[in-house]
Design a protein around this motif. Structure first.
Motif, PDB file in Angstrom:
ATOM      1  N   SER A   1       7.752 -55.453 -14.472  1.00  0.00           N
ATOM      2  CA  SER A   1       7.125 -54.212 -14.026  1.00  0.00           C
ATOM      3  C   SER A   1       7.857 -53.008 -14.597  1.00  0.00           C
ATOM      4  N   LEU A   2       7.172 -51.872 -14.605  1.00  0.00           N
ATOM      5  CA  LEU A   2       7.799 -50.637 -15.086  1.00  0.00           C
ATOM      6  C   LEU A   2       9.028 -50.283 -14.264  1.00  0.00           C
ATOM      7  N   SER A   3       8.932 -50.424 -12.958  1.00  0.00           N
ATOM      8  CA  SER A   3      10.059 -50.055 -12.100  1.00  0.00           C
ATOM      9  C   SER A   3      11.260 -50.961 -12.326  1.00  0.00           C
ATOM     10  N   ASP A   4      10.996 -52.261 -12.502  1.00  0.00           N
ATOM     11  CA  ASP A   4      12.093 -53.194 -12.748  1.00  0.00           C
ATOM     12  C   ASP A   4      12.721 -52.939 -14.115  1.00  0.00           C
TER      13      ASP A   4
ATOM     14  N   LYS B   1      14.834 -49.777 -13.827  1.00  0.00           N
ATOM     15  CA  LYS B   1      16.038 -50.022 -13.036  1.00  0.00           C
ATOM     16  C   LYS B   1      17.086 -50.766 -13.844  1.00  0.00           C
ATOM     17  N   ARG B   2      16.648 -51.815 -14.528  1.00  0.00           N
ATOM     18  CA  ARG B   2      17.593 -52.599 -15.320  1.00  0.00           C
ATOM     19  C   ARG B   2      18.153 -51.811 -16.490  1.00  0.00           C
ATOM     20  N   ARG B   3      17.316 -50.991 -17.110  1.00  0.00           N
ATOM     21  CA  ARG B   3      17.802 -50.162 -18.213  1.00  0.00           C
ATOM     22  C   ARG B   3      18.840 -49.164 -17.734  1.00  0.00           C
ATOM     23  N   PHE B   4      18.570 -48.561 -16.568  1.00  0.00           N
ATOM     24  CA  PHE B   4      19.511 -47.585 -16.017  1.00  0.00           C
ATOM     25  C   PHE B   4      20.853 -48.245 -15.702  1.00  0.00           C
ATOM     26  N   ILE B   5      20.811 -49.348 -14.985  1.00  0.00           N
ATOM     27  CA  ILE B   5      22.050 -50.027 -14.600  1.00  0.00           C
ATOM     28  C   ILE B   5      22.830 -50.471 -15.823  1.00  0.00           C
ATOM     29  N   ARG B   6      22.120 -50.955 -16.821  1.00  0.00           N
ATOM     30  CA  ARG B   6      22.794 -51.512 -17.997  1.00  0.00           C
ATOM     31  C   ARG B   6      23.438 -50.436 -18.866  1.00  0.00           C
ATOM     32  N   ILE B   7      22.806 -49.262 -18.936  1.00  0.00           N
ATOM     33  CA  ILE B   7      23.255 -48.253 -19.883  1.00  0.00           C
ATOM     34  C   ILE B   7      24.050 -47.130 -19.247  1.00  0.00           C
ATOM     35  N   ILE B   8      23.484 -46.496 -18.229  1.00  0.00           N
ATOM     36  CA  ILE B   8      23.947 -45.190 -17.805  1.00  0.00           C
ATOM     37  C   ILE B   8      25.347 -45.165 -17.186  1.00  0.00           C
ATOM     38  N   PRO B   9      25.672 -46.018 -16.199  1.00  0.00           N
ATOM     39  CA  PRO B   9      26.999 -45.891 -15.575  1.00  0.00           C
ATOM     40  C   PRO B   9      28.159 -46.020 -16.569  1.00  0.00           C
ATOM     41  N   LEU B  10      28.102 -47.023 -17.442  1.00  0.00           N
ATOM     42  CA  LEU B  10      29.190 -47.190 -18.407  1.00  0.00           C
ATOM     43  C   LEU B  10      29.197 -46.052 -19.419  1.00  0.00           C
ATOM     44  N   MET B  11      28.018 -45.583 -19.797  1.00  0.00           N
ATOM     45  CA  MET B  11      27.933 -44.444 -20.713  1.00  0.00           C
ATOM     46  C   MET B  11      28.534 -43.200 -20.082  1.00  0.00           C
TER      47      MET B  11
ATOM     48  N   GLU C   1      17.789 -44.900 -28.777  1.00  0.00           N
ATOM     49  CA  GLU C   1      17.436 -46.161 -28.135  1.00  0.00           C
ATOM     50  C   GLU C   1      16.715 -45.916 -26.811  1.00  0.00           C
ATOM     51  N   ALA C   2      17.174 -44.918 -26.058  1.00  0.00           N
ATOM     52  CA  ALA C   2      16.507 -44.574 -24.804  1.00  0.00           C
ATOM     53  C   ALA C   2      15.065 -44.125 -25.071  1.00  0.00           C
ATOM     54  N   PHE C   3      14.867 -43.373 -26.150  1.00  0.00           N
ATOM     55  CA  PHE C   3      13.513 -42.939 -26.506  1.00  0.00           C
ATOM     56  C   PHE C   3      12.651 -44.155 -26.824  1.00  0.00           C
ATOM     57  N   PHE C   4      13.235 -45.134 -27.507  1.00  0.00           N
ATOM     58  CA  PHE C   4      12.490 -46.357 -27.811  1.00  0.00           C
ATOM     59  C   PHE C   4      12.120 -47.096 -26.537  1.00  0.00           C
ATOM     60  N   TYR C   5      13.016 -47.165 -25.557  1.00  0.00           N
ATOM     61  CA  TYR C   5      12.714 -47.838 -24.299  1.00  0.00           C
ATOM     62  C   TYR C   5      11.530 -47.176 -23.602  1.00  0.00           C
ATOM     63  N   VAL C   6      11.522 -45.839 -23.593  1.00  0.00           N
ATOM     64  CA  VAL C   6      10.416 -45.108 -22.971  1.00  0.00           C
ATOM     65  C   VAL C   6       9.116 -45.413 -23.707  1.00  0.00           C
ATOM     66  N   LEU C   7       9.177 -45.392 -25.035  1.00  0.00           N
ATOM     67  CA  LEU C   7       7.981 -45.680 -25.836  1.00  0.00           C
ATOM     68  C   LEU C   7       7.497 -47.105 -25.594  1.00  0.00           C
TER      69      LEU C   7
ATOM     70  N   THR D   1       3.879 -48.278 -23.814  1.00  0.00           N
ATOM     71  CA  THR D   1       2.857 -48.891 -24.660  1.00  0.00           C
ATOM     72  C   THR D   1       2.645 -50.373 -24.374  1.00  0.00           C
ATOM     73  N   PHE D   2       3.714 -51.108 -24.091  1.00  0.00           N
ATOM     74  CA  PHE D   2       3.584 -52.555 -23.912  1.00  0.00           C
ATOM     75  C   PHE D   2       3.637 -52.994 -22.456  1.00  0.00           C
ATOM     76  N   LEU D   3       4.118 -52.130 -21.571  1.00  0.00           N
ATOM     77  CA  LEU D   3       4.137 -52.487 -20.158  1.00  0.00           C
ATOM     78  C   LEU D   3       2.998 -51.828 -19.391  1.00  0.00           C
ATOM     79  N   VAL D   4       2.199 -51.031 -20.082  1.00  0.00           N
ATOM     80  CA  VAL D   4       1.038 -50.373 -19.493  1.00  0.00           C
ATOM     81  C   VAL D   4      -0.181 -50.728 -20.339  1.00  0.00           C
ATOM     82  N   GLN D   5      -1.231 -51.170 -19.701  1.00  0.00           N
ATOM     83  CA  GLN D   5      -2.427 -51.590 -20.433  1.00  0.00           C
ATOM     84  C   GLN D   5      -3.124 -50.385 -21.083  1.00  0.00           C
ATOM     85  N   GLY D   6      -3.580 -50.577 -22.314  1.00  0.00           N
ATOM     86  CA  GLY D   6      -4.426 -49.583 -22.958  1.00  0.00           C
ATOM     87  C   GLY D   6      -3.710 -48.509 -23.748  1.00  0.00           C
TER      88      GLY D   6
END
Length: 362
Positions: A79-82, A85-95, A141-147, A151-156
């Motif tokens: 899901s988008l929320s999951d 969440k995982r992207r935030f936990i994986r990247i932001i605190p250590l960054m 990389e963050a911009f790529f995650y948003v893109l 595009t791939f986690l939302v239909q259409g």
């Protein structure tokens, strides 16, 4: 060992190679500063290690698709929320920790610093300079995650991915500058960045992989040295062939040069080595924190023994910075991830600059 686990082995090796290459590049460049040793080691050959970033981008495009989309159908299995969440936990605190500690070191060493580049780095703001400067890669990389999520986690909305890649190719032909000054142009450049084609290459390879299934893995016991040699030869050959072309075309060439290496790593069933897997696991910490250690080591070394052969300085500093990054991973990064996930031990491994690989549902 499952098929997916065998893929992790090869990708982890690539991540370790990319991280070590970037460290070697930065050490070589910084050691040549007049305030340190004033000359380049090994005739500047190690400066080709900057191409490790291109390899990182390729890996990110591949892995994010593989862990987020279902085989055959290519439908989202997270899901988008999951995902967020995982992207935030994986990247932001250590960054944030890396940026905060870098600010503290600058304050101790110089007595002051320009706040706004650090603010932009902390927020991954897609415009303006950032400090530490190497975090421009995480911004992309963050911009790529948003893109990808859009595009791939939302239909259409997959047409947006085509627009995203097309914009990167067309950008230099529209008379747009590579270093725009107006804020609106910087946002346009962030959307149409040349690195998009490298993310797209890894993503495209992943879509082919998922659609038509995984081939029988190769039997390869020498994956680590083969990957190192392939990377070194490719960097040397391609660097000598590139001309004064728009940056997006050089990125396309690097993507094409490294795609066979990505395929090789994904197909191998080589048994994992502790050293190779540790470098892969620690590559995010190595990438984030290596400027801290490099600056400190070169500063002290040049003050105490300024006549040391520069090749020895570069070799030793690179190894120490990589080792220190691995220590940060083992002692800090793992602890942060365990605490934020509420788990007794990590259940996923990072990929790309800050992505994830895991053997079960993303």
């Amino acid at each position: 060992m499952t098929q997916t686990q065998r893929e992790i082995v090869g990708i982890q090796y690539l991540r370790g190679i990319a991280a070590c290459a970037v460290v070697a590049d930065h050490v070589t460049g910084m050691a040549a500063f007049p305030k340190y040793f004033g000359s380049e080691a090994f005739s500047g050959v190690l400066l080709g290690g900057a191409r490790g970033v291109d390899l990182f981008f390729l890996i990110s495009g591949f892995i994010i698709a593989v862990v987020s989309l279902s085989p055959r159908s290519l439908e989202a299995r997270v899901s988008l929320s999951d995902f967020a969440k995982r992207r935030f936990i994986r990247i932001i605190p250590l960054m944030w920790l890396a940026i905060g500690s870098y600010m503290a070191l600058r304050l101790l060493g110089r007595g002051s610093f320009d706040l706004w580049p650090y603010v932009r780095a902390l927020t991954l703001w897609p415009a303006g300079d950032v400090n530490p400067s190497h975090l421009w890669t995480l911004r992309n990389e963050a911009f790529f995650y948003v893109l990808f999520a859009s595009t791939f986690l939302v239909q259409g909305f997959r047409w947006l991915a085509v627009l995203w890649v097309t914009a990167a190719v067309l950008y230099p032909h529209l008379g747009m500058p590579d270093n725009p000054d107006p804020i609106y142009q910087q946002w346009i450049y962030a959307f149409a960045h040349p690195a998009n084609v490298e993310f797209a290459a890894g993503l495209g390879f992943a879509l082919v992989w998922l659609r038509w299934g995984k081939r029988q893995p190769l039997s390869l016991c020498l994956l680590w040295p083969i990957c190192v040699v392939w990377f070194a030869i490719t960097v040397h050959v391609v660097s000598n062939l590139l001309g004064e072309w728009p940056r997006v075309y050089t990125n396309l060439i690097w993507a094409a040069a490294f795609l066979p290496l990505l395929a090789l790593a994904a197909l191998t069933n080589a048994a994992p080595s502790r050293f190779g897997m540790l470098l892969g696991d620690a590559s995010f910490s190595i990438y984030l924190f290596h400027p801290h250690f490099i600056s400190a080591i070169l500063g002290v070394w040049s003050s105490i023994a300024p006549s040391t052969p520069v090749w020895l300085v570069v070799t030793s500093t690179s190894l120490i910075a990589i080792a220190c990054g691995a220590v940060v991973h083992l002692t800090v990064e793992r602890w942060i991830l365990r605490r934020l996930r509420g788990e007794p031990a990590p259940v996923e491994r990072p990929a790309g600059l800050a992505g994830t690989i895991q053997t079960k549902a993303y």
